[in-house]
Write an enzyme that holds these catalytic residues in place. Structure first.
Site, mmCIF file in Angstrom:
data_model
loop_
_atom_site.group_PDB
_atom_site.id
_atom_site.type_symbol
_atom_site.label_atom_id
_atom_site.label_comp_id
_atom_site.label_asym_id
_atom_site.label_seq_id
_atom_site.Cartn_x
_atom_site.Cartn_y
_atom_site.Cartn_z
ATOM 1 N N ASP A 174 1.345 -6.515 -4.495
ATOM 2 C CA ASP A 174 0.565 -6.569 -3.269
ATOM 3 C C ASP A 174 1.147 -7.762 -2.510
ATOM 4 O O ASP A 174 1.349 -8.829 -3.095
ATOM 5 C CB ASP A 174 -0.918 -6.830 -3.642
ATOM 6 C CG ASP A 174 -1.838 -6.761 -2.433
ATOM 7 O OD1 ASP A 174 -1.566 -7.486 -1.456
ATOM 8 O OD2 ASP A 174 -2.807 -5.997 -2.465
ATOM 9 N N CYS A 176 -3.611 -18.092 20.467
ATOM 10 C CA CYS A 176 -3.516 -16.821 21.198
ATOM 11 C C CYS A 176 -2.288 -16.054 20.720
ATOM 12 O O CYS A 176 -1.257 -16.650 20.399
ATOM 13 C CB CYS A 176 -3.358 -17.061 22.694
ATOM 14 S SG CYS A 176 -4.710 -17.979 23.404
ATOM 15 N N SER A 203 0.064 -9.922 -0.729
ATOM 16 C CA SER A 203 -0.714 -11.170 -0.749
ATOM 17 C C SER A 203 -0.148 -12.107 -1.814
ATOM 18 O O SER A 203 -0.403 -13.306 -1.785
ATOM 19 C CB SER A 203 -2.180 -10.878 -1.059
ATOM 20 O OG SER A 203 -2.673 -9.955 -0.129
ATOM 21 N N THR A 252 0.814 -1.221 0.000
ATOM 22 C CA THR A 252 0.000 0.000 0.000
ATOM 23 C C THR A 252 0.844 1.266 0.000
ATOM 24 O O THR A 252 0.484 2.271 -0.611
ATOM 25 C CB THR A 252 -0.916 0.010 1.253
ATOM 26 O OG1 THR A 252 -1.796 -1.103 1.141
ATOM 27 C CG2 THR A 252 -1.734 1.282 1.340
HETATM 28 N N1 ASP Z 1 -2.722 -5.544 0.472
HETATM 29 C C1 ASP Z 1 -1.622 -4.699 0.872
HETATM 30 C C2 ASP Z 1 -0.352 -5.525 0.849
HETATM 31 O O1 ASP Z 1 -0.103 -6.264 1.744
HETATM 32 C C3 ASP Z 1 -1.883 -4.125 2.217
HETATM 33 C C4 ASP Z 1 -0.814 -3.206 2.748
HETATM 34 O O2 ASP Z 1 0.212 -2.957 2.174
HETATM 35 O O3 ASP Z 1 -1.024 -2.680 3.830
HETATM 36 O O4 ASP Z 1 0.407 -5.414 -0.077
#
Ligand code: ASP
Length: 343
Positions: A59, A280, A61, A15
């Site tokens: 990204d 946890c 992910s 981001t």
């Molecule tokens: N989806 C983004 C990523 O992990 C979220 C972020 O950067 O905060 O690349």
């Protein structure tokens, strides 16, 4: 000798470097030089700042072990040219990358600081500027010629954490990361306060080595009330499965159902390593404390003690990728490689 501090920024995406598409409204990565243009303050440090941008920026992910290796090898190639390294990375999988990287380096004596942001750097209220500026300052920080924090860390929202102790806990708040089982290595306020008693300093650092290799024949099996027999038996019976992180309740407990314990025993007989960590965020696994974990202990499940799931799964992938025997993998899982587990 040139005393000017130097930092290499490695931009992988996330981001922090995204901008809103004017047509679709979605966030997508932008070019790295646009990020630096947003933070002219960095020039005021007077550091020598180099940069490497991965193409395409991703990204997080979409992070993979191959990219972990690319990051590590980029650092190795530039190791003698810079005092420290800052990795710009998406928050979603930053804790996994920080954990994986921490295992890959041998003889690390320079800071590797991962950071990112919740809001893109071009937005007015971005948290990215502070995160990046302070991460760069920490990466360059030295005392008596030695790095102040020669570890793989995450800097986020005024806290510097040991990377392999972190978990992403919030998708909206600026304080996106937590490290419940290990204190911050530094906190940033008016001054940056380093908690040197919690920072690991290498005794006699030799030449930096990077160990690559991750095995993806692993799985995270999270317990929940009502978990089904068929699903568990099929997962634990997957051909070629080598390791499972069992996310248990509380201090390492699972239901006492016979079929569950039998499925775990069968997997272990088939050479699957089962590593028990807690759902946890704080505290640790103590197998044998309750009846509901005694069976696991007897079955040969390995205690993940106070490791996070992120640290556990990446450690399992890493150790399985190093050509070790099963017994060696189990031994190293219990031991601290770089401060990811209490010994
Ligand atoms: N989806 C983004 C990523 O992990 C979220 C972020 O950067 O905060 O690349």
């Amino acid at each position: 000798m040139n005393q000017q501090p130097s930092v290499l920024i490695i931009y992988t995406g996330g981001t922090i470097g995204m901008a809103q598409d004017p047509v679709t409204g979605t966030l997508a990565p932008v070019r790295f030089d646009q990020i630096l243009d947003e933070v002219p303050e960095l020039r005021k440090f007077g550091y020598r700042i180099g940069s490497v941008a991965f193409t395409p920026p991703i990204d997080s992910s979409n992070m993979t072990p191959a990219i972990w290796e690319k990051i590590a090898l980029t650092i190795q190639r530039n190791y003698n040219l810079y005092d420290g390294f800052v990795i710009l990375h998406g928050t979603d999988t930053m804790a996994y990358t920080a954990s994986a990287l921490s295992y890959m380096f041998v003889n690390l004596s320079k800071p590797i600081i991962l950071t990112g942001s919740q809001l893109p750097i071009g937005t007015i209220r971005t948290d990215g500027k502070e995160n990046l500026i302070t991460a760069v300052e920490i990466a360059a920080a030295r005392k008596n010629g030695e790095a102040l924090v020669p570890e793989v860390c995450i800097y986020f929202d005024f806290n510097l954490f040991r990377g392999n102790r972190t978990v992403k806990r919030d998708a909206e708040n600026f304080s996106a990361f937590v490290s419940e089982n290990y204190p911050p290595l530094a906190t940033a306020g008016v001054d940056i306060r380093y908690n040197t008693e919690f920072i690991h300093y290498p005794g006699n650092a030799g030449i930096l080595k990077v160990q690559t290799g991750f095995d993806d024949n692993v799985f995270i099996l999270k317990m929940f009330p009502g978990i089904g027999r068929k699903v568990v038996e099929s997962v634990l019976g997957i051909e070629g499965l080598k390791g499972v992180v069992l996310e248990s309740y509380g201090s390492g407990n699972v239901p006492t159902s016979k079929w569950l314990i039998q499925a775990i025993r069968r997997a272990i007989r088939h050479n699957v390593i089962v590593l028990n960590v807690s759902q946890c965020q704080g505290g640790s696994v103590q197998m044998g404390q309750y009846e509901t974990s005694l069976e696991l202990l007897n079955a040969g499940v390995v205690s993940g003690n106070d490791m996070t799931t992120e640290a556990a799964i990446t450690k399992l992938m890493f150790l399985l990728g190093q050509g070790l025997s099963r017994e060696e993998v189990k031994m190293y899982l219990r031991r601290s490689l770089c401060g990811e587990i209490r010994e």
